[in-house]
Design a protein around this motif. Structure first.
Motif, short mmCIF file in Angstrom:
data_model
loop_
_atom_site.label_atom_id
_atom_site.label_comp_id
_atom_site.label_asym_id
_atom_site.label_seq_id
_atom_site.Cartn_x
_atom_site.Cartn_y
_atom_site.Cartn_z
N MET A 1 0.85 -1.17 0.00
CA MET A 1 0.00 0.00 0.00
C MET A 1 0.90 1.24 0.00
SD MET A 1 -3.05 1.17 2.58
CE MET A 1 -3.96 -0.31 2.27
N ILE A 2 0.49 2.23 -0.77
CA ILE A 2 1.25 3.47 -0.85
C ILE A 2 0.44 4.58 -0.18
CG2 ILE A 2 2.20 5.20 -2.42
CD1 ILE A 2 2.78 2.90 -4.36
N TYR A 3 1.10 5.36 0.66
CA TYR A 3 0.48 6.47 1.38
C TYR A 3 1.04 7.78 0.83
CZ TYR A 3 -0.94 2.88 4.66
OH TYR A 3 -1.48 1.75 5.23
N ARG A 24 5.85 3.73 1.29
CA ARG A 24 5.38 2.45 1.80
C ARG A 24 5.97 2.25 3.19
NH1 ARG A 24 8.36 0.57 -2.35
NH2 ARG A 24 9.26 -1.06 -1.06
N TYR A 25 5.30 1.40 3.96
CA TYR A 25 5.81 1.01 5.26
C TYR A 25 6.15 -0.47 5.19
CZ TYR A 25 3.82 5.44 6.77
OH TYR A 25 3.51 6.77 6.88
N GLU A 26 7.36 -0.81 5.58
CA GLU A 26 7.78 -2.20 5.69
C GLU A 26 8.26 -2.40 7.12
OE1 GLU A 26 10.51 -3.51 2.68
OE2 GLU A 26 9.19 -2.86 1.05
#
Length: 191
Positions: A1-3, A24-26
């Protein structure tokens, strides 16, 4: 998911730069993948720092792309840099890993500080439409004119139905940017 967020950086001389970015969050890392060349990329590589700003005022996205709005910046507390004054939250970041690529390298940044400033009030379709148009504006040089105009016409529906004053102002800044871009390309306007 891209914020969709605003990333603020400084160069080696301490001059701030603010740009809209999809991140992105990883796990506990923030991943930024800028196209080359990029001021944000150069600044992060030079300083190893960045600040992620979460905002709901879409004029910040439009203003960063059109230079229509003076951004009110304040110094950050942990990393050497700046954040936007009127944010919902900001995260101060330190570069952990850099994966180079010819077109879009990846920067993996560790959150070293996170501060909430204002509550999130909810979603607005016009805000989403402005952000989508901002993405198109950031890629005008890469996209066919017909695609941009078609997407813009569709996004106009949400603007007409749900926009407030802020969204209308941001939308108009972006429309002006598109009109000027195509006028410079062809000597014509959008008509």
């Amino acid at each position: 998911m891209i914020y969709e967020v605003i990333v603020s950086t400084i160069n080696a001389e301490g001059q701030p730069h603010v740009a809209p970015f999809g991140v992105r969050y990883e796990g506990d890392l923030v991943v930024i993948s800028p196209y080359k060349p990029s001021t944000t990329l150069a600044n992060i590589l030079a300083t190893q720092r960045a600040v992620l700003n979460v905002v709901d005022d879409v004029r910040v996205f439009a203003g960063a792309l059109t230079k229509q709005q003076d951004l009110n910046l304040v110094a950050t507390e942990i990393v050497n840099g700046f954040r936007l004054k009127n944010v919902l939250l900001h995260k101060e970041l330190k570069l952990q890993t850099f994966e180079d690529d010819v077109q879009r390298p990846q920067l993996f940044l560790q959150v070293v500080s996170e501060q909430y400033h204002q509550p999130f009030q909810g979603f607005n379709r016009a805000q989403a439409a402005v952000i989508e148009l901002a993405v198109l504006v950031s890629r005008l040089h890469m996209l066919p004119k017909e695609k941009v105009l078609s997407e813009m016409a569709y996004l106009q529906i949400a603007i007409d139905k749900t926009a407030g004053e802020r969204e209308l102002q941001a939308w108009n800044w972006l429309i002006d940017k598109i009109t000027n871009f195509y006028a410079e390309q062809t000597g014509d306007n959008l008509a």
